[in-house]
Design a protein around this motif. Structure first.
Motif, short mmCIF file in Angstrom:
data_model
loop_
_atom_site.label_atom_id
_atom_site.label_comp_id
_atom_site.label_asym_id
_atom_site.label_seq_id
_atom_site.Cartn_x
_atom_site.Cartn_y
_atom_site.Cartn_z
N ALA A 252 4.81 3.17 32.28
CA ALA A 252 5.92 3.77 31.54
C ALA A 252 6.21 2.99 30.26
CB ALA A 252 7.17 3.83 32.42
N LYS A 253 6.14 1.66 30.32
CA LYS A 253 6.36 0.83 29.13
C LYS A 253 5.28 1.10 28.07
CE LYS A 253 8.74 -3.09 31.24
NZ LYS A 253 8.65 -4.54 31.55
N LEU A 254 4.04 1.21 28.51
CA LEU A 254 2.94 1.49 27.57
C LEU A 254 3.08 2.87 26.94
CD1 LEU A 254 -0.16 -0.05 29.39
CD2 LEU A 254 0.92 -0.85 27.28
N ALA A 255 3.47 3.86 27.74
CA ALA A 255 3.67 5.21 27.20
C ALA A 255 4.80 5.20 26.18
CB ALA A 255 3.96 6.19 28.32
N PHE A 256 5.87 4.52 26.47
CA PHE A 256 6.99 4.42 25.54
C PHE A 256 6.54 3.74 24.24
CE2 PHE A 256 11.23 4.33 24.09
CZ PHE A 256 11.45 3.09 23.48
N ALA B 185 3.50 3.65 22.98
CA ALA B 185 2.62 4.58 22.25
C ALA B 185 3.44 5.62 21.51
CB ALA B 185 1.64 5.23 23.21
N LEU B 186 4.45 6.19 22.15
CA LEU B 186 5.30 7.18 21.49
C LEU B 186 6.06 6.56 20.31
CD1 LEU B 186 6.75 9.19 24.51
CD2 LEU B 186 5.19 10.01 22.74
N LEU B 187 6.47 5.33 20.46
CA LEU B 187 7.16 4.64 19.37
C LEU B 187 6.25 4.50 18.15
CD1 LEU B 187 9.76 3.18 18.54
CD2 LEU B 187 8.77 1.09 19.47
N TRP B 188 4.98 4.15 18.38
CA TRP B 188 4.02 4.00 17.27
C TRP B 188 3.73 5.36 16.61
CZ3 TRP B 188 3.15 0.07 14.41
CH2 TRP B 188 3.31 -1.20 14.92
N VAL B 189 3.65 6.42 17.38
CA VAL B 189 3.46 7.75 16.82
C VAL B 189 4.65 8.11 15.93
CG1 VAL B 189 3.35 10.22 17.39
CG2 VAL B 189 1.93 8.59 18.63
N PHE B 190 5.85 7.84 16.40
CA PHE B 190 7.06 8.10 15.62
C PHE B 190 7.05 7.30 14.31
CE2 PHE B 190 11.25 9.50 14.92
CZ PHE B 190 12.00 8.42 14.47
N ILE B 191 6.66 6.03 14.36
CA ILE B 191 6.59 5.20 13.15
C ILE B 191 5.54 5.76 12.18
CG2 ILE B 191 5.89 2.91 12.30
CD1 ILE B 191 7.29 1.76 14.82
N ALA B 192 4.41 6.23 12.69
CA ALA B 192 3.37 6.81 11.82
C ALA B 192 3.87 8.07 11.12
CB ALA B 192 2.11 7.11 12.63
N ILE B 193 4.62 8.90 11.83
CA ILE B 193 5.18 10.12 11.23
C ILE B 193 6.17 9.77 10.14
CG2 ILE B 193 6.66 12.12 11.69
CD1 ILE B 193 5.28 12.30 14.46
N ILE B 194 7.02 8.79 10.38
CA ILE B 194 7.98 8.35 9.37
C ILE B 194 7.25 7.82 8.14
CG2 ILE B 194 9.73 6.60 8.84
CD1 ILE B 194 10.78 6.97 11.68
N ALA B 195 6.18 7.05 8.34
CA ALA B 195 5.40 6.51 7.22
C ALA B 195 4.80 7.63 6.38
CB ALA B 195 4.31 5.57 7.73
N GLN B 196 4.31 8.70 7.02
CA GLN B 196 3.75 9.83 6.28
C GLN B 196 4.82 10.52 5.44
OE1 GLN B 196 1.89 12.27 9.31
NE2 GLN B 196 -0.11 11.83 8.43
N VAL B 197 5.99 10.71 6.00
CA VAL B 197 7.08 11.36 5.26
C VAL B 197 7.49 10.52 4.06
CG1 VAL B 197 9.51 12.05 5.41
CG2 VAL B 197 7.93 12.67 7.24
N VAL B 198 7.61 9.22 4.24
CA VAL B 198 7.99 8.33 3.13
C VAL B 198 6.90 8.35 2.06
CG1 VAL B 198 8.37 5.92 2.51
CG2 VAL B 198 9.50 6.88 4.52
N LYS B 199 5.64 8.31 2.47
CA LYS B 199 4.53 8.34 1.51
C LYS B 199 4.55 9.64 0.70
CE LYS B 199 -0.48 8.34 1.20
NZ LYS B 199 -1.73 8.43 1.95
N ARG B 200 4.78 10.78 1.37
CA ARG B 200 4.82 12.07 0.69
C ARG B 200 5.99 12.12 -0.30
NH1 ARG B 200 5.73 15.78 4.77
NH2 ARG B 200 3.69 15.29 5.55
#
Length: 153
Positions: free
Chosen positions: A8-12, A14-29
C-alpha cells in the motif's frame, strides 16, 4: 499484514510521483506554450472567421498559429490590440490572456509590441517582455497559450 502495508505504501508513492509528473507537464505547458510539433492544447476550429481575416497580399499581418483561432490573421495597420475582449482588434479566445493583453504599433523603423499590464505577461521569441519590444518578420509572440507570428512582406 506487514506485506500488505508495504504494498500500500509503494502504491501510494507511485501515485504521488504520477501526480507530480502531471503537475510538471502543466507548469511546462504554461511556461513554454503548446507543443511545437503541430499539437495544441485546445480544440481548433476549421471554420475561418472573416472578421479576423486580413489582406494577405504584401501587407504585414499577425497570424494565429494555435488555439481556437488557428489560421486567423489580422493586418498590421496602425495599432492592433490583441486580447480576449470582443472589442480587441484580434480577439483570441484564450483564458490565459487579458481582455486587452498586448498592443502592436509601428514606429519609424519597425513594429513594436507592448504588454498592456496583463496578468500572465507577453513573451517574444521565448523571452518575457517588460517594456515595448521591436518585432519583425517571423517573430513569435505568445499571449496566454496562443502563439502569434509576425509576417512582413
Amino acid at each position: 499484514m506487514s506485506i500488505l502495508i508495504g504494498v500500500a505504501k509503494l502504491a501510494f508513492l507511485a501515485l504521488l510521483w504520477v501526480f507530480i509528473a502531471i503537475i510538471a507537464q502543466v507548469v511546462k505547458r504554461d511556461i513554454y506554450g503548446a507543443d511545437t510539433k503541430g499539437k495544441t492544447t485546445r480544440a481548433t476550429s476549421n471554420q475561418p472567421n472573416p472578421k479576423r481575416r486580413g489582406n494577405r497580399a504584401k501587407q504585414a499581418r499577425l497570424l494565429v498559429l494555435d488555439g481556437t483561432g488557428r489560421g486567423d490573421s489580422v493586418p498590421l495597420n496602425g495599432e492592433v490590440v490583441v486580447g480576449r475582449s470582443a472589442d480587441a482588434t484580434l480577439d483570441i479566445a484564450d483564458d490565459y490572456s487579458s481582455g486587452h493583453h498586448a498592443r502592436f504599433y509601428r514606429d519609424n523603423e519597425s513594429w513594436i509590441v507592448n504588454d498592456l499590464e496583463s496578468t500572465n505577461g507577453t513573451v517574444v521569441n521565448g523571452l518575457r517582455i517588460t517594456r515595448p519590444t521591436r518585432v519583425g518578420n517571423g517573430d513569435i509572440v505568445r499571449i496566454g497559450r496562443t502563439r502569434i507570428r509576425v509576417e512582413e512582406p
